[in-house]
Design a protein around this motif. Structure first.
Motif, PDB file in Angstrom:
ATOM      1  N   LEU A  21     -21.591   8.609 -14.249  1.00 54.47           N
ATOM      2  CA  LEU A  21     -20.677   7.499 -14.021  1.00 54.47           C
ATOM      3  C   LEU A  21     -21.391   6.260 -13.517  1.00 54.47           C
ATOM      4  O   LEU A  21     -20.802   5.431 -12.824  1.00 54.47           O
ATOM      5  CB  LEU A  21     -19.598   7.907 -13.002  1.00 54.47           C
ATOM      6  CG  LEU A  21     -18.738   9.091 -13.396  1.00 54.47           C
ATOM      7  CD1 LEU A  21     -17.684   9.348 -12.351  1.00 54.47           C
ATOM      8  CD2 LEU A  21     -18.089   8.856 -14.744  1.00 54.47           C
ATOM      9  N   GLY A  22     -22.643   6.108 -13.804  1.00 53.90           N
ATOM     10  CA  GLY A  22     -23.333   4.924 -13.341  1.00 53.90           C
ATOM     11  C   GLY A  22     -24.735   4.856 -13.872  1.00 53.90           C
ATOM     12  O   GLY A  22     -25.115   5.606 -14.774  1.00 53.90           O
ATOM     13  N   PRO A  23     -25.548   3.964 -13.328  1.00 53.16           N
ATOM     14  CA  PRO A  23     -26.929   3.871 -13.759  1.00 53.16           C
ATOM     15  C   PRO A  23     -27.686   5.159 -13.467  1.00 53.16           C
ATOM     16  O   PRO A  23     -27.228   6.000 -12.707  1.00 53.16           O
ATOM     17  CB  PRO A  23     -27.481   2.697 -12.909  1.00 53.16           C
ATOM     18  CG  PRO A  23     -26.271   1.946 -12.466  1.00 53.16           C
ATOM     19  CD  PRO A  23     -25.184   2.959 -12.337  1.00 53.16           C
ATOM     20  N   ALA A  24     -28.858   5.274 -14.064  1.00 49.92           N
ATOM     21  CA  ALA A  24     -29.641   6.491 -13.897  1.00 49.92           C
ATOM     22  C   ALA A  24     -29.864   6.808 -12.434  1.00 49.92           C
ATOM     23  O   ALA A  24     -30.110   5.931 -11.612  1.00 49.92           O
ATOM     24  CB  ALA A  24     -31.000   6.327 -14.602  1.00 49.92           C
TER      25      ALA A  24
ATOM     26  N   ASN B 194     -12.938  15.691 -20.474  1.00 51.27           N
ATOM     27  CA  ASN B 194     -12.590  14.681 -19.476  1.00 51.27           C
ATOM     28  C   ASN B 194     -12.923  15.177 -18.070  1.00 51.27           C
ATOM     29  O   ASN B 194     -13.546  14.465 -17.271  1.00 51.27           O
ATOM     30  CB  ASN B 194     -11.102  14.354 -19.581  1.00 51.27           C
ATOM     31  CG  ASN B 194     -10.708  13.112 -18.815  1.00 51.27           C
ATOM     32  OD1 ASN B 194     -11.162  12.018 -19.114  1.00 51.27           O
ATOM     33  ND2 ASN B 194      -9.856  13.280 -17.820  1.00 51.27           N
ATOM     34  N   ALA B 195     -12.532  16.403 -17.750  1.00 53.38           N
ATOM     35  CA  ALA B 195     -12.797  16.962 -16.425  1.00 53.38           C
ATOM     36  C   ALA B 195     -14.291  17.186 -16.202  1.00 53.38           C
ATOM     37  O   ALA B 195     -14.787  17.046 -15.079  1.00 53.38           O
ATOM     38  CB  ALA B 195     -12.044  18.277 -16.266  1.00 53.38           C
ATOM     39  N   LEU B 196     -15.021  17.520 -17.252  1.00 55.88           N
ATOM     40  CA  LEU B 196     -16.454  17.778 -17.118  1.00 55.88           C
ATOM     41  C   LEU B 196     -17.197  16.539 -16.633  1.00 55.88           C
ATOM     42  O   LEU B 196     -18.169  16.637 -15.883  1.00 55.88           O
ATOM     43  CB  LEU B 196     -17.014  18.247 -18.460  1.00 55.88           C
ATOM     44  CG  LEU B 196     -18.478  18.675 -18.501  1.00 55.88           C
ATOM     45  CD1 LEU B 196     -18.747  19.823 -17.539  1.00 55.88           C
ATOM     46  CD2 LEU B 196     -18.867  19.070 -19.927  1.00 55.88           C
ATOM     47  N   LEU B 197     -16.741  15.374 -17.034  1.00 53.53           N
ATOM     48  CA  LEU B 197     -17.382  14.144 -16.578  1.00 53.53           C
ATOM     49  C   LEU B 197     -16.920  13.746 -15.186  1.00 53.53           C
ATOM     50  O   LEU B 197     -17.725  13.432 -14.308  1.00 53.53           O
ATOM     51  CB  LEU B 197     -17.105  13.002 -17.558  1.00 53.53           C
ATOM     52  CG  LEU B 197     -17.635  11.621 -17.132  1.00 53.53           C
ATOM     53  CD1 LEU B 197     -19.160  11.647 -17.013  1.00 53.53           C
ATOM     54  CD2 LEU B 197     -17.204  10.548 -18.118  1.00 53.53           C
ATOM     55  N   TYR B 198     -15.623  13.769 -14.956  1.00 50.55           N
ATOM     56  CA  TYR B 198     -15.083  13.164 -13.747  1.00 50.55           C
ATOM     57  C   TYR B 198     -14.990  14.087 -12.539  1.00 50.55           C
ATOM     58  O   TYR B 198     -14.978  13.613 -11.405  1.00 50.55           O
ATOM     59  CB  TYR B 198     -13.686  12.596 -14.037  1.00 50.55           C
ATOM     60  CG  TYR B 198     -13.708  11.336 -14.848  1.00 50.55           C
ATOM     61  CD1 TYR B 198     -14.157  10.131 -14.306  1.00 50.55           C
ATOM     62  CD2 TYR B 198     -13.306  11.340 -16.178  1.00 50.55           C
ATOM     63  CE1 TYR B 198     -14.195   8.982 -15.055  1.00 50.55           C
ATOM     64  CE2 TYR B 198     -13.341  10.189 -16.934  1.00 50.55           C
ATOM     65  CZ  TYR B 198     -13.781   9.008 -16.365  1.00 50.55           C
ATOM     66  OH  TYR B 198     -13.821   7.866 -17.110  1.00 50.55           O
TER      67      TYR B 198
ATOM     68  N   HIS C  50     -24.209   9.947 -23.586  1.00 50.76           N
ATOM     69  CA  HIS C  50     -25.093   9.342 -22.596  1.00 50.76           C
ATOM     70  C   HIS C  50     -24.760   9.865 -21.196  1.00 50.76           C
ATOM     71  O   HIS C  50     -25.645  10.206 -20.410  1.00 50.76           O
ATOM     72  CB  HIS C  50     -24.944   7.823 -22.648  1.00 50.76           C
ATOM     73  CG  HIS C  50     -25.712   7.085 -21.599  1.00 50.76           C
ATOM     74  ND1 HIS C  50     -26.926   6.483 -21.848  1.00 50.76           N
ATOM     75  CD2 HIS C  50     -25.440   6.849 -20.291  1.00 50.76           C
ATOM     76  CE1 HIS C  50     -27.362   5.908 -20.746  1.00 50.76           C
ATOM     77  NE2 HIS C  50     -26.479   6.103 -19.786  1.00 50.76           N
ATOM     78  N   SER C  51     -23.472   9.914 -20.870  1.00 47.62           N
ATOM     79  CA  SER C  51     -23.059  10.342 -19.539  1.00 47.62           C
ATOM     80  C   SER C  51     -23.419  11.804 -19.288  1.00 47.62           C
ATOM     81  O   SER C  51     -23.940  12.150 -18.220  1.00 47.62           O
ATOM     82  CB  SER C  51     -21.551  10.137 -19.373  1.00 47.62           C
ATOM     83  OG  SER C  51     -21.230   8.766 -19.366  1.00 47.62           O
TER      84      SER C  51
END
Length: 586
Positions: free
Chosen positions: A226-229, A177-181, A205-206
């Motif tokens: 957290l969004g488009p490419a 969770n922390a790795l993404l956010y 994907h993220s």
């Protein structure tokens, strides 16, 4: 020993929220006795928004009693009951810091596998009567997690939870969770996460997007997970003056402008498929702001944009009728993520009408590099009078060793010649692609009206093309994504009611509105809603990550560069009060 304290289920219901109707399954309640857990759900349970919740990877949501105690203290609330957080299983033990992705657990006669942290949406805020609840779960690192059902079976409150297998790489729910956010996003940990087979597709994907962002050196471009490419940062900030050096009638309704920098300095290279923001008009007070794709490779001395004349389009009519050679317009640097991927796969460029412009720039780039890739050019328009760039495309394709072309006229004129000017009378659609035997393992780039994009995206998926091979760019504002909210009658974008505000100008580039900021708006999102401008991911929570697509609606701070404001039609618009002109561009 961990233990299952409560099994909670609930079917979707309609609830009133901020004057809207939300269809949600967030209300869960404990049940007595055993319940059958099936591949996609628990008997008696359901999700209101199956695009963002549920499915094989998110069949069962698990939350811990320890987190209940934490939130009771933090929120000063003593009335929390099992199921309050929308969880199916309330458990003793299984802390997010200890449970790892890929771990397997036996509960009752069922077998489960941990697939991902929960990504909380705005509906938890409705259930908890705490609007910031979704963001709080991320900030405090207590997301909970999802189970995939490996073996169906019966479970009940009081069942022991026995771990039967460890997940590879031993990365905890908390760590993932922390790795993404949260920054930083160490490459080694991203690579480890992608080695976990159980990790759900959206999270893969993220993390893949974050790795691509690091490899491309775009670390300053925000969180690509957290969004488009992500695309490279813009070459300059704000606007630069460009002079119209040529004005070309490409067809009966399309005009091209060749724009040279007024200061004589070389223009920045643009990736094929990118667009520019253009501010034009007879005076500063009557200026119009629009976004237009570049329609050829960005040369060292100039840009080319091509504009279709619309019956009620103020900007397109101004360009066609009033703008003259020698006039000056203001341009923002090229930007956008609808760009060519570099690999050896076949490539299909599909467009309708003025949607031809970004894929034409891609074709220019392929021709300039002398690509040996298999290239398919597929275009639809009304007739020969509206068929822009026909000769230019034929010339570019002639220089490619492995190319295919197919042009559709939906309503050919009597003078239009079949098999000369066009190949098929009708529309460009999926059945035609199947008949043409377009390679399914290629990269597909689509640009055109909403219906064209939707139909072809669905059709390509039905033909077996994977979602990561379908790249799209929609001309015009995209429809709002309001997951779970009942559809309301569509209104055209318009100026807000009442007198103009005293603040700076906010321009919605795709909707064609210039609105003065006023103190009655708490955020750009509220201003957009007052104008009925479609806003993607407008739930205000900051963490509405659609885990199957990898998109997030993040809360965005005001950017000093007006062209770095959040994107209308792509992500949540939710900023602090602006302090200077802002362009919200697609």
């Amino acid at each position: 020993m961990a233990r299952l304290l409560s099994v909670n289920v609930g079917l979707p219901r309609d609830v009133a929220w901020q004057g809207r109707t939300v269809h949600t399954g967030i209300w869960k309640a404990p049940v007595t006795g055993p319940r059958r857990v099936r591949r996609l759900n628990i008997d008696g349970d359901g999700q209101g928004d199956t695009a963002g919740h549920g499915g094989e990877q998110r069949a069962v949501f698990v939350y811990q009693e320890d987190s209940y105690r934490y939130w009771q203290k933090h929120l000063s609330r003593s009335n929390l009951v099992y199921g309050q957080f929308g969880e199916n299983f309330t458990v003793e033990g299984l802390a997010d810091t200890e449970v790892c992705i890929g771990d397997r657990y036996k509960i009752g006669s069922a077998l489960f596998e941990v697939t991902q942290p929960r990504v909380t949406c705005y509906r938890l805020g409705i259930r908890m009567e705490e609007p910031d609840m979704a963001a709080l779960l991320v900030r405090h690192g207590r997301p909970g997690f999802y189970f995939r059902v490996i073996e169906e079976g019966d479970v009940g409150a009081g069942d022991e939870i026995t771990q039967v297998a460890d997940g590879p790489e031993r990365m905890s729910v908390f760590e993932i969770n922390a790795l993404l956010y949260l920054p930083p996003h160490p490459r080694e940990r991203l690579e480890r996460a992608l080695k976990i087979p159980a990790l759900s597709r959206g999270w893969r994907h993220s993390f893949g997007a974050l790795l691509d962002q690091q490899h491309a050196g775009h670390a300053a471009g925000g969180n690509a997970g957290l969004g488009p490419a992500a695309s490279p940062p813009p070459a300059w900030r704000g606007f630069r003056p460009f002079r119209v050096s040529r004005k070309i009638a490409e067809s009966g309704n399309v005009t091209s402008l060749v724009l040279d920098p007024q200061d004589g300095h070389a223009v920045a290279a643009a990736l094929p498929g990118q667009f520019v923001i253009v501010r034009l008009g007879p005076s500063a007070t009557a200026a119009m702001t629009r976004s237009y794709s570049l329609s050829r490779r960005a040369e060292a001395a100039s840009y080319r944009i091509s504009i279709k004349r619309e019956a009620h389009g103020a900007a397109s009519q101004y360009i066609a009728d009033e703008l003259r050679i020698g006039d000056v317009v203001q341009l923002g640097a090229p930007r956008g993520s609808f760009t060519l991927r570099q690999d050896a796969r076949p490539i299909a460029l599909l467009s309708a009408g003025i949607g031809v412009t970004p894929v034409l720039a891609m074709l220019h780039a392929l021709a300039a590099e002398g690509t040996t890739r298999e290239v398919w050019w597929l275009h639809g328009t009304r007739n020969g009078r509206e068929h822009a760039f026909a000769a230019e495309v034929r010339g570019l394709l002639a220089g490619l060793p492995d190319h295919h072309s197919h042009v559709c006229y939906s309503a050919p004129d009597p003078d239009d010649r079949a098999e000369v000017d066009y190949d098929t009378a009708g529309r460009l659609d999926a059945p035609l692609l199947e008949r043409l035997d377009v390679p399914r393992d290629g990269d597909f780039y689509l640009c055109g009206p909403a219906a064209f994009m939707s139909d072809l995206t669905t059709g390509l998926a039905a033909l077996g093309v994977t979602p990561d091979r379908i790249h799209t760019e929609l001309f015009g504002s995209q429809p709002s994504l309001t997951p779970g909210i009942a559809a309301a009658p569509k209104m055209p974008a318009h100026l807000p009611a009442g007198a103009p505000g005293p603040g700076p100008m906010v321009s919605f580039a795709r909707s064609g509105l210039n609105v003065c900021w006023g103190p009655t708006y708490a955020s750009l999102l509220e201003l957009a809603e007052a104008c009925d401008v479609p806003v993607r991911w407008s739930c205000r929570t900051g963490v509405c990550h659609n885990c199957e697509s990898g998109l997030v609606a993040g809360t965005v701070s005001y950017a000093p560069d007006p062209l770095d404001a959040p994107a209308e039609g792509n992500v949540l618009i939710c900023c602090s009060q602006p302090q200077s002109d802002i362009v919200i561009d697609l």
